[in-house]
Design a protein around this motif. Sequence first.
Motif, PDB file in Angstrom:
ATOM      1  N   SER A  62       0.800  -1.220   0.000  1.00  0.00           N
ATOM      2  CA  SER A  62       0.000   0.000   0.000  1.00  0.00           C
ATOM      3  C   SER A  62       0.838   1.278   0.000  1.00  0.00           C
ATOM      4  CB  SER A  62      -0.944   0.013   1.207  1.00  0.00           C
ATOM      5  OG  SER A  62      -0.207   0.005   2.414  1.00  0.00           O
ATOM      6  N   VAL A  63       2.132   1.158   0.241  1.00  0.00           N
ATOM      7  CA  VAL A  63       2.988   2.350   0.243  1.00  0.00           C
ATOM      8  C   VAL A  63       3.957   2.364  -0.928  1.00  0.00           C
ATOM      9  CG1 VAL A  63       2.852   2.374   2.763  1.00  0.00           C
ATOM     10  CG2 VAL A  63       4.918   1.487   1.663  1.00  0.00           C
ATOM     11  N   ARG A  64       4.021   1.259  -1.642  1.00  0.00           N
ATOM     12  CA  ARG A  64       4.959   1.194  -2.767  1.00  0.00           C
ATOM     13  C   ARG A  64       4.620   2.265  -3.790  1.00  0.00           C
ATOM     14  NH1 ARG A  64       4.519  -3.882  -3.722  1.00  0.00           N
ATOM     15  NH2 ARG A  64       6.279  -4.503  -2.408  1.00  0.00           N
ATOM     16  N   GLY A  65       5.641   2.984  -4.214  1.00  0.00           N
ATOM     17  CA  GLY A  65       5.445   4.090  -5.144  1.00  0.00           C
ATOM     18  C   GLY A  65       5.201   5.421  -4.463  1.00  0.00           C
ATOM     19  N   ARG A  66       4.891   5.387  -3.168  1.00  0.00           N
ATOM     20  CA  ARG A  66       4.690   6.634  -2.414  1.00  0.00           C
ATOM     21  C   ARG A  66       5.794   6.866  -1.387  1.00  0.00           C
ATOM     22  NH1 ARG A  66       0.521   7.142   0.960  1.00  0.00           N
ATOM     23  NH2 ARG A  66       0.295   4.896   1.388  1.00  0.00           N
ATOM     24  N   PHE A  67       6.296   5.800  -0.818  1.00  0.00           N
ATOM     25  CA  PHE A  67       7.330   5.885   0.214  1.00  0.00           C
ATOM     26  C   PHE A  67       8.662   5.417  -0.375  1.00  0.00           C
ATOM     27  CE2 PHE A  67       4.547   5.248   4.282  1.00  0.00           C
ATOM     28  CZ  PHE A  67       3.690   6.248   3.843  1.00  0.00           C
ATOM     29  N   THR A  68       9.728   6.033   0.100  1.00  0.00           N
ATOM     30  CA  THR A  68      11.068   5.631  -0.302  1.00  0.00           C
ATOM     31  C   THR A  68      11.968   5.554   0.923  1.00  0.00           C
ATOM     32  OG1 THR A  68      10.821   6.733  -2.449  1.00  0.00           O
ATOM     33  CG2 THR A  68      13.056   6.163  -1.754  1.00  0.00           C
ATOM     34  N   VAL A  69      12.566   4.402   1.129  1.00  0.00           N
ATOM     35  CA  VAL A  69      13.508   4.230   2.233  1.00  0.00           C
ATOM     36  C   VAL A  69      14.926   4.356   1.678  1.00  0.00           C
ATOM     37  CG1 VAL A  69      13.458   1.692   2.000  1.00  0.00           C
ATOM     38  CG2 VAL A  69      14.211   2.752   4.152  1.00  0.00           C
TER      39      VAL A  69
END
Length: 114
Positions: A62-69
């Motif tokens: 659900s966070v892939r493409g929005r969050f970056t670690v």
Amino acid sequence: QVQLVESGGGVVQPGGTLRLSCAASGSTFRFTPVAWSRQVPGKERELVAIISSEGHTNYLGSVRGRFTVSRDNAKDMVYLQMNSLNSEDTAVYFCSVGWPGVYWGQGTQVTVSS
């Protein structure tokens, strides 16, 4: 032993951005995977993102493409860039050494609200 301190949480409107930081102390930190997880009251903590010592990453769907670690091993820092936030991202966010984690920080609150 590793000590972790999260920062960067706050209140943001839907669609907004935040950047969380995880500062570590301990000479072995740069050789370990680091995870970001989150927890809301009444629910289990869930893994949001993880980064290996070499920089390989994996994300909750659900966070892939929005969050970056990302990580800066020279500074013993790990970051979580969060874009396009929505209300479902509201939680306390934690960083940890590995998953489910050996060492944990105290967490930082992220609230997404209009």
